[in-house]
Design a protein around this motif. Structure first.
Motif, PDB file in Angstrom:
ATOM      1  N   SER A 219      40.300  -8.881  50.022  1.00  0.00           N
ATOM      2  CA  SER A 219      41.228  -9.942  49.632  1.00  0.00           C
ATOM      3  C   SER A 219      41.775 -10.622  50.878  1.00  0.00           C
ATOM      4  O   SER A 219      42.260  -9.958  51.795  1.00  0.00           O
ATOM      5  CB  SER A 219      42.383  -9.355  48.809  1.00  0.00           C
ATOM      6  OG  SER A 219      43.395 -10.315  48.604  1.00  0.00           O
ATOM      7  N   GLU A 228      44.701 -16.215  43.578  1.00  0.00           N
ATOM      8  CA  GLU A 228      44.439 -14.888  44.134  1.00  0.00           C
ATOM      9  C   GLU A 228      45.227 -13.817  43.389  1.00  0.00           C
ATOM     10  O   GLU A 228      44.758 -12.687  43.226  1.00  0.00           O
ATOM     11  CB  GLU A 228      44.786 -14.856  45.623  1.00  0.00           C
ATOM     12  CG  GLU A 228      44.547 -13.515  46.296  1.00  0.00           C
ATOM     13  CD  GLU A 228      43.079 -13.140  46.417  1.00  0.00           C
ATOM     14  OE1 GLU A 228      42.795 -11.965  46.733  1.00  0.00           O
ATOM     15  OE2 GLU A 228      42.216 -14.018  46.203  1.00  0.00           O
ATOM     16  N   ASN A 232      43.708 -10.572  41.770  1.00  0.00           N
ATOM     17  CA  ASN A 232      44.221  -9.280  42.205  1.00  0.00           C
ATOM     18  C   ASN A 232      44.540  -8.398  41.002  1.00  0.00           C
ATOM     19  O   ASN A 232      44.160  -7.213  40.961  1.00  0.00           O
ATOM     20  CB  ASN A 232      45.468  -9.509  43.063  1.00  0.00           C
ATOM     21  CG  ASN A 232      45.932  -8.270  43.797  1.00  0.00           C
ATOM     22  OD1 ASN A 232      46.659  -7.459  43.238  1.00  0.00           O
ATOM     23  ND2 ASN A 232      45.545  -8.137  45.058  1.00  0.00           N
ATOM     24  N   CYS A 264      37.213 -13.036  46.787  1.00  0.00           N
ATOM     25  CA  CYS A 264      37.569 -14.292  46.112  1.00  0.00           C
ATOM     26  C   CYS A 264      37.808 -15.344  47.182  1.00  0.00           C
ATOM     27  O   CYS A 264      38.481 -15.096  48.161  1.00  0.00           O
ATOM     28  CB  CYS A 264      38.833 -14.068  45.285  1.00  0.00           C
ATOM     29  SG  CYS A 264      39.399 -15.526  44.427  1.00  0.00           S
TER      30      CYS A 264
END
Length: 268
Positions: A219, A228, A232, A264
């Motif tokens: 991440s 995000e 997550n 991502c």
């Protein structure tokens, strides 16, 4: 088990994925891995600390930090205490911080590293509600993350029944967070999002994701951004291990280092 509130993710992790590396971040150049049990304990400790400090249901708690496991501990702890998480970009200027922190009625601000603190510091004297300040890194004359954790630990037995009561009575339609827009079309606007807003998206994504609890995910997009953050959550629902890159310049090394199965990203 279907998640209805964001903190219900912790119950899924406890029930299905008792792994030792659910959240991971770099400390001193090495990966610090947090287990599911530690994640749950840290989040509840934060919730107890916030209640002991006198914050009430609906109070706005701001975080300004780069991606790191402490962001997740704050995120879950804030919501389990019935408060509203306001995550703010760590790269704004003093005028933006001054506006957002006043507009959001911030009662407490948790700041990550010293360079971010220096960005926020000029705005602090002008904050109308005089919020409490805590920092993750040790910074002179400011209260530290370790103190916040100690407050929670010292008062855990006192407040944990209240935390469980708040969790049990939290409606999925309650506001969980306020995310501020970039302000490119005027002043930043605070977007109120409920537990249901997030979990509808995250749970649906988890049913279509080909990766599972056996994979490591890198991440690096800001967790204070809604995209995000949803990603997550959906990886947490699946029990995948989340590793936070130290910075954009370490992505290639980190991908190789953790044998990542995914990440991502957006166009740059």
């Amino acid at each position: 088990m279907k998640v209805l509130r964001i903190f219900d993710i912790l119950d899924i992790l406890k029930e299905k994925y008792r792994k030792n590396d659910i959240l991971c971040g770099k400390q001193g150049g090495k990966w610090r891995k947090w287990s599911v049990d530690e994640y749950i304990e840290m989040s509840h400790t934060i919730a107890c600390a916030l209640l002991e400090l006198g914050f009430q249901k609906g109070d706005k708690i701001v975080t300004i930090m780069n991606n790191r496991p402490e962001w997740n501990f704050m995120d879950m702890g804030i919501m389990m205490a019935g408060m509203v998480h306001v995550p703010v970009y760590p790269s704004l200027n003093a005028d933006d911080y001054r506006y957002i922190l006043n507009h959001s009625d911030a009662k407490c601000i948790v700041i990550g590293i010293e360079s971010i603190y220096r960005r926020v510091a000029p705005a602090i004297p002008d904050l109308e509600l005089h919020p409490m300040i805590f920092t993750i890194d040790k910074i002179a004359n400011e209260r530290n993350w370790d103190e916040l954790l100690q407050i929670g630990r010292d008062n855990y037995e006192k407040w944990i029944p209240k935390v469980e009561e708040i969790k049990a009575n939290t409606d999925p339609d309650e506001v969980a967070t306020i995310i501020y827009t970039s302000g490119t079309t005027g002043l930043p606007k605070g977007v109120m999002l409920s537990h249901k807003n997030f979990m509808t998206n995250a749970y649906t994504l988890s049913t279509m994701q080909v990766n599972d609890h056996t994979g490591n995910i890198l991440s690096f997009l800001p967790l204070c951004h809604v995209y995000e953050r949803v990603i997550n959550y959906h990886y947490q629902i699946l029990g995948a291990s989340l590793y936070y890159a130290a910075g954009l310049n370490t992505i290639a090394k980190d991908l190789k280092d953790i044998h990542a199965v995914g990440f991502c990203a957006v166009p740059r």
